[in-house]
Motif scaffolding. Structure first.
Motif, PDB file in Angstrom:
ATOM      1  N   ARG A 127      -1.936 -14.638  -1.574  1.00  0.00           N
ATOM      2  CA  ARG A 127      -1.144 -14.666  -2.798  1.00  0.00           C
ATOM      3  C   ARG A 127       0.177 -14.457  -2.350  1.00  0.00           C
ATOM      4  N   GLU A 186       9.925 -13.376   1.516  1.00  0.00           N
ATOM      5  CA  GLU A 186       8.530 -12.951   1.057  1.00  0.00           C
ATOM      6  C   GLU A 186       8.141 -11.267   1.182  1.00  0.00           C
ATOM      7  N   TYR A 195       8.938  -4.640   0.064  1.00  0.00           N
ATOM      8  CA  TYR A 195       9.000  -3.706   1.328  1.00  0.00           C
ATOM      9  C   TYR A 195      10.679  -3.366   1.385  1.00  0.00           C
ATOM     10  N   ALA A 244       4.194 -13.676  -3.105  1.00  0.00           N
ATOM     11  CA  ALA A 244       5.312 -13.044  -4.248  1.00  0.00           C
ATOM     12  C   ALA A 244       6.306 -13.950  -4.354  1.00  0.00           C
ATOM     13  N   SER A 245       6.703 -14.907  -3.413  1.00  0.00           N
ATOM     14  CA  SER A 245       7.962 -15.462  -3.395  1.00  0.00           C
ATOM     15  C   SER A 245       7.861 -16.883  -3.621  1.00  0.00           C
ATOM     16  N   ILE A 305       2.591 -10.948   6.903  1.00  0.00           N
ATOM     17  CA  ILE A 305       3.348 -11.932   6.332  1.00  0.00           C
ATOM     18  C   ILE A 305       3.563 -13.068   6.830  1.00  0.00           C
ATOM     19  N   ASP A 322       0.477 -15.258   6.783  1.00  0.00           N
ATOM     20  CA  ASP A 322       0.300 -15.634   5.450  1.00  0.00           C
ATOM     21  C   ASP A 322       1.268 -16.964   5.332  1.00  0.00           C
ATOM     22  N   GLU A 379      10.117  -9.765  -1.844  1.00  0.00           N
ATOM     23  CA  GLU A 379       9.234  -9.907  -3.062  1.00  0.00           C
ATOM     24  C   GLU A 379       8.280  -9.129  -3.117  1.00  0.00           C
ATOM     25  N   ARG A 380       7.632  -8.777  -1.921  1.00  0.00           N
ATOM     26  CA  ARG A 380       6.382  -7.741  -1.889  1.00  0.00           C
ATOM     27  C   ARG A 380       6.798  -6.555  -2.222  1.00  0.00           C
TER      28      ARG A 380
END
Length: 181
Positions: free
Chosen positions: A150, A58, A64, A152-153, A127, A130, A61-62
């Motif tokens: 929301r 995640e 970072y 991203a992955s 993260i 989430d 995909e965000r």
């Protein structure tokens, strides 16, 4: 009675007095692949290792960088040596948290080169929280009052074997530039 645990690699590790030389990524990957999330109170086996992999993916995909991705992969690494305590109980165990924070600092120092900054800790915690939202929803049918994050992955809660999880954990460790032993 000894004051150490014997790890997967055969190392005698003293959790109350962690030494970086006694921390091995192979021990972490192995142990986390075999520890069940939520103290086993889930619909199906889902490992702490899988959760850490989800968090690292995640972060990637965000957008970072490798350091945050690796920190997400390692954020529960202390559990490889201290096991896990559920969040509600951990809040009451100040001394446990001190030991856990000390051990995690040793792990971050060894594999990231330094402890996390306050900002990095916030990103990793966000993260993790989430991902926890979905862990609770999928693994426990636990409703949340929080708004669905929301993501991203794409991630799955399908069973992944211990060996596959351990292998994937080590692959991501290398991909994100973890400092080797």
């Amino acid at each position: 009675m000894s004051d150490y645990i014997t790890t997967y690699s055969g190392t005698h590790f003293v959790p109350a007095e962690p030494v970086a030389a006694d921390v091995y990524i192979t021990d972490i990957a192995h142990a986390l692949s075999m520890l069940c999330r939520g103290n086993g109170h889930v619909k199906q086996f889902f490992s702490v290792g899988q959760h850490c992999i989800h968090c690292a993916q995640e972060a990637k995909e965000r957008g970072y960088g490798k350091r945050i991705c690796l920190a997400c992969l390692l954020h529960d690494a202390s559990e490889a040596y201290m096991s896990d305590i559920t969040r509600p109980l951990k809040k009451c165990l100040r001394e446990y948290r001190v030991f856990e924070e000390r051990l995690l600092a040793v792990i971050y120092q060894k594999y990231l080169g330094s402890d996390l900054t306050e900002e990095e800790e916030k990103i990793v915690k966000k993260i993790d929280d989430d991902m926890l939202y979905f862990d609770l929803k999928v693994l426990l049918n636990e409703p949340s009052k929080e708004e669905e994050p929301r993501m991203a992955s794409r991630f799955s809660y399908d069973f992944v074997s211990f060996a596959e999880t351990e292998t994937r954990y080590l692959e991501l460790f290398r991909e994100f530039g973890g400092l080797e032993e």
